[in-house]
Design an enzyme around this catalytic site. Structure first.
Site, PDB file in Angstrom:
ATOM      1  CB  ILE A   9      -0.976  -0.144   1.103  1.00 46.17           C
ATOM      2  CG1 ILE A   9      -2.017  -0.564   1.267  1.00 46.17           C
ATOM      3  CG2 ILE A   9      -1.796   1.526   1.733  1.00 46.17           C
ATOM      4  CD1 ILE A   9      -3.222  -0.483  -0.067  1.00 46.17           C
ATOM      5  CB  VAL A  19       0.575   1.209  -4.744  1.00 37.79           C
ATOM      6  CG1 VAL A  19      -0.506   1.680  -5.859  1.00 37.79           C
ATOM      7  CG2 VAL A  19       0.654  -0.250  -5.060  1.00 37.79           C
ATOM      8  CD  GLU A  20      -2.819   5.100  -1.954  1.00 39.00           C
ATOM      9  OE1 GLU A  20      -2.513   5.975  -2.244  1.00 39.00           O
ATOM     10  OE2 GLU A  20      -3.454   4.273  -2.239  1.00 39.00           O
ATOM     11  CB  THR A  21       3.599   7.666  -0.917  1.00 31.11           C
ATOM     12  OG1 THR A  21       3.923   6.685  -0.002  1.00 31.11           O
ATOM     13  CG2 THR A  21       2.492   8.205  -0.405  1.00 31.11           C
ATOM     14  CE1 TYR A  58      -3.768   1.918  -4.655  1.00 34.30           C
ATOM     15  CE2 TYR A  58      -5.275   0.530  -3.495  1.00 34.30           C
ATOM     16  CZ  TYR A  58      -4.072   1.415  -3.449  1.00 34.30           C
ATOM     17  OH  TYR A  58      -4.085   1.807  -2.447  1.00 34.30           O
TER      18      TYR A  58
END
Length: 309
Positions: A99, A102-104, A289
């Site tokens: 997570i 992928v997010e940051t 996603y």
């Protein structure tokens, strides 16, 4: 205190509503909003989300040798903490790491916009979703300057107003984030205990099943019937999907609730997805996603175990 010079009737009504319903000081809300500015680049960005891409184009964005290797390194740097929280919450360590990846990109890209500007722009200048973003702007004011790592006019985040390494919106912070280090603030930028526990708690609160499968590849029979799917919720069963011509490539309980996801890559891919896949999609509604998070997590787990070629 005199009201600041704000002329937009939408903004004035918003501040008056927060004063009436939430007990905030109208003049203080308006003074903060007076400092916000509309960003055209935010409106441009929300008009072209990555999730509009095909799977064959979306997957390489998040699943590359560099992102896998960086995930293994990030996990190694924080392994004791991540494993402890993973065990406590029942969410696999590799899912939590993926997570963040992928997010940051493991904290390398937490967003360059002031959250105040992002939410102001979308709340009052993006009609398709203005009610949602006004709700998030309201929640930002309710969180206030004392519960977060920085004052609300100094917070940086994504073009949509998501914050920290896990990219939480204000409502997600208020509802699911955790002050795991016990310092009285929720710091999703600098406190790895808060970051990791908040992501794990988000999954648990959305129904994550400990030690349950996420997805398994399926082999489609030549006579398979089409599966119409309007949701990622598992409303069928593995047994039903097998009867319709989709055989799982790994052992799985025939009675387990499931549904089918078909992705168009270089070749058509059929996946049997379960409740935990649906839970990942509560983070981002796109099935692309959820699949990217899952596949990245598995690559990180293999790398951390020394199994990656």
């Amino acid at each position: 205190m005199a009201l600041p010079e704000v002329s937009d009737p939408q903004v004035l009504a918003f501040a008056a509503e927060l004063a009436k319903n939430d007990g905030l000081v109208e003049s203080e809300v308006l003074a903060t909003l007076e400092e916000a500015s509309v960003q055209q680049s935010i409106l441009d960005a929300i008009a072209r989300p990555a999730e509009s891409k095909a799977w064959k184009d979306y997957r390489p964005i998040f699943i590359s040798d560099r992102r896998i290797d960086d995930g293994v390194v990030f996990y190694g740097q924080h392994r004791e903490l991540i494993d402890r929280i993973a065990g406590e919450f029942g969410v696999p360590a590799e899912i939590i790491v993926a997570i963040i990846g992928v997010e940051t990109n493991y904290g390398r890209n937490i967003g360059r916009y002031r959250v105040l500007d992002a939410l102001y722009t979308l709340a009052f200048h993006y009609p398709p979703r203005s009610p949602y973003f006004r709700g998030e702007l309201r929640q930002l004011f309710l969180l206030g300057n004392d519960r977060l790592a920085y004052p609300i006019d100094q917070l940086k985040g994504s073009y949509a107003g998501a914050m920290g390494l896990g990219q939480f919106m204000p409502t997600s912070i208020a509802t699911w984030a955790r002050d795991y280090d016990g310092d009285g603030r929720i710091d999703l930028w600098n406190s790895y205990p808060d970051i990791v526990a908040s992501i794990a708690n988000y999954f648990v609160e959305h129904g994550w099943e400990r030690d349950a499968p996420v997805t398994v590849r399926a082999v489609r029979d030549a006579t398979a019937r089409p599966v119409e799917r309007t949701t990622l919720e598992p409303l069928l069963s593995v047994q039903q999907l097998e009867a319709w011509g989709y055989a799982p490539t790994a052992p799985v309980d025939a009675e387990r609730a499931a549904t089918l996801l078909t992705l168009e890559g270089p070749e058509t891919e059929d996946w049997i997805i379960f409740r935990n896949f649906y839970v990942i999609s509560r983070y981002n509604r796109s099935p692309l996603y959820s699949m990217a998070v899952w596949q990245l997590s598995q690559a990180i787990a293999r790398g951390a175990a020394g199994d990656r070629p």
